[in-house]
Design an enzyme around this catalytic site. Sequence first.
Site, PDB file in Angstrom:
ATOM      1  N   HIS A  81      -4.201  19.074  -7.333  1.00 36.29           N
ATOM      2  CA  HIS A  81      -5.108  17.962  -7.060  1.00 36.29           C
ATOM      3  C   HIS A  81      -6.379  18.488  -6.398  1.00 36.29           C
ATOM      4  O   HIS A  81      -6.484  18.500  -5.169  1.00 36.29           O
ATOM      5  CB  HIS A  81      -4.427  16.936  -6.162  1.00 36.29           C
ATOM      6  N   HIS A  92      -8.674  13.992 -10.328  1.00 34.62           N
ATOM      7  CA  HIS A  92      -7.743  13.648  -9.250  1.00 34.62           C
ATOM      8  C   HIS A  92      -6.540  14.586  -9.247  1.00 34.62           C
ATOM      9  O   HIS A  92      -6.188  15.144  -8.204  1.00 34.62           O
ATOM     10  CB  HIS A  92      -7.253  12.199  -9.397  1.00 34.62           C
ATOM     11  N   GLU A 104      11.101  -2.934   8.132  1.00 34.04           N
ATOM     12  CA  GLU A 104      12.070  -1.839   8.030  1.00 34.04           C
ATOM     13  C   GLU A 104      11.463  -0.572   7.432  1.00 34.04           C
ATOM     14  O   GLU A 104      11.785   0.540   7.855  1.00 34.04           O
ATOM     15  CB  GLU A 104      13.280  -2.261   7.183  1.00 34.04           C
ATOM     16  N   HIS A 124      23.463 -10.172   1.601  1.00 34.57           N
ATOM     17  CA  HIS A 124      23.504  -9.423   2.857  1.00 34.57           C
ATOM     18  C   HIS A 124      24.715  -8.497   2.948  1.00 34.57           C
ATOM     19  O   HIS A 124      24.867  -7.798   3.956  1.00 34.57           O
ATOM     20  CB  HIS A 124      23.515 -10.392   4.046  1.00 34.57           C
TER      21      HIS A 124
END
Length: 702
Positions: A37, A281, A438, A500
């Site tokens: 890159h 890139h 999270e 859950h």
Amino acid sequence: MSTELVPALEWTDLDKKAVDVVRALAMDAVEKAGSGHPGTAMSLAPAAYLLFQRVMRHDPTDPNWLGRDRFVLSCGHSSLTLYIQLYLSGYGLTLDDLKRLRQWDSLTPGHPEHGHTAGVETTTGPLGQGIANAVGMAMAARRERGLFDPEAEPGTSPFDHNIWCFVSDGDIEEGISHEASSLAGHQKLGNLVVVYDDNHISIEDDTQIALSEDVVKRYEAYGWHTQSVDWTATGEYVEDVQALYDALQAARAETDRPSFIRLRTIIGYPAPNKQNTGKIHGSALGEAEVAATKEVLGLDPAKSFDVPAEVLEHARGVAQRGRAEHAEWEKTYAEWRLANAERAAELDRISRRELPAGWATALPSFEKGASIATRKASGEVLNALAPVLPELWGGSADLAESNLTTMKGEPSFIPEEFQTKDFKGNRYGRTLHFGIREHAMGAILNGIALHGGTRPYGGTFLVFSDYMRPAVRLAALMKLPVTYVWTHDSIGLGEDGPTHQPIEHLWALRAIPGLDVVRPADANETAYAWKAVLEHTDRPAALALTRQNLPVVEGTSAEGVARGGYVLREASDGQPRVILIATGSEVEIALNGQELLEAQGIPTRVVSMPCVEWFNGQDSAYRQTVLPSSIRARVAVEAGIALGWHEYVGECGEVVSLEHFGASAPYKTLYEQFGLTAERVAAAAKASLAKLGQDKGETTGN
């Protein structure tokens, strides 16, 4: 900010030439590697050189200097942005290392790797992780100052330093950056400076195809101090280094908020044909474009990896400046140590990640016959360890009452103005509140662990470890001692239902190399698990804990837990015909299954295996004592998919597992309806014996 406080920028022709050499090295390295890159490394060359040479406090001769600033290259694909500065500054990288970019066993892998190359503060590449690491480092810096030098006036402590971070369009697009940046603003992390390379190009070329928000306003909304430096503002591309320098100095002076600098660049500048395109890139420019670019720079297109001696000598001068600054810092540090002998000793111990003598005596023990959820036992362990392990700190993703991760009486880590009725605290507090973030929590924990010797933990439900997985994987890759407190570990959580209830998660997490997944059987095993986790300093660990109460069983062993698996209850005659292997809440079921089998005259051993990783790490002799190869009738029982258990039960063994999602109902109903019972375990044991021709049946009377 008074301009009198800002040192004048000295930017000579040699500095300009050094920046051009940086661009040429970026092109040459990618060209030789055949991949890489180059574009961002070319356009960020002035910014990176300015930071390393004029702004950042660092000492290339001592990459681990306690008082150094930290630099995080969140856009890790542009690894050359960092590698070339490490080479020029004198961190030990050589031109040959740059020539070996992305090659086997080189110091210049495709993305920077912590612990592999001196000067690399964190492993980056998965976009967004780096900026969240930087947030964690900034939080750790504040916490460590609070532990060791809380009374010092701002800017006067040897523990005061900055975290600098370069990010790309990809970083700020990834969702983790939103989570981490929001929390950083709320925490008012004035020691954090982020430079956003706004070049409008990603792999799919112009970012307009997917990005149109005003990123600066977004960071303003988070509560950051924001600035913009636009090198395209005049209609021509002018690399106004002075403007960037002024912005960096203003950011350093802003100590009440994190700082965000939008730097408008043109990727791949000054490549005449490929600048400002997606092509530059992530791929080599090609020989012709490299030659044309060097001509634009006034460099010899026939030369590759050419670093004039005067340029290298000039750039290496930063090492002398760094050593001088380091020496001045040492004076303040020595004064602090003299005045704070006890704190200095604590710092030394924590920095070495050594536990204090006798610390484990603080661990609670639980009486046989009691009934307690392992999440609750974990909470009691944390409460007991709080006074003896000041390095241990953490919290939850808005689930403190469920994860039980709050140490009683410990203040929250929060600006005083954001205290609540339930959570009192201060900027140097101990209890972390990640909010419902999270993904960022995982990467922030990594940043905390990377910064120093403190031991962070973070909690949520086991099912939501999915949100954290990229950061957990990186923690394992970097061998960081981060602890995850993941509760509600099975269908045993009950009525919340299948969304859950983790089913596949235990084995999916065990599949991550270097992650210890620990599922204790009762309260005492939970305490032993914490002990073993804290004694490891070279890898992360996950505690999978129950919501439901479990009986405290007889015979649990701290040594056995530390070994990952052990004989919890031996067969009645000491000569088992069948072995039952279980983890967590299913150990109780295995023990009840043993009673049924023993009543039928089948001597049965029960093995508790809280951590297969620890068990696999034992020598074969120990493993044979627990699971003798001569005993081929085996059953594993766990409230999740069977997957890896087949390795332990063998071809004649059985697994009592759950190969489908759960349901919403009281947990005892779920265990009964899904066949996670002692009766099924006993039946599975007899099926295993039958495969071996050892289940002889009974006379029918006919």
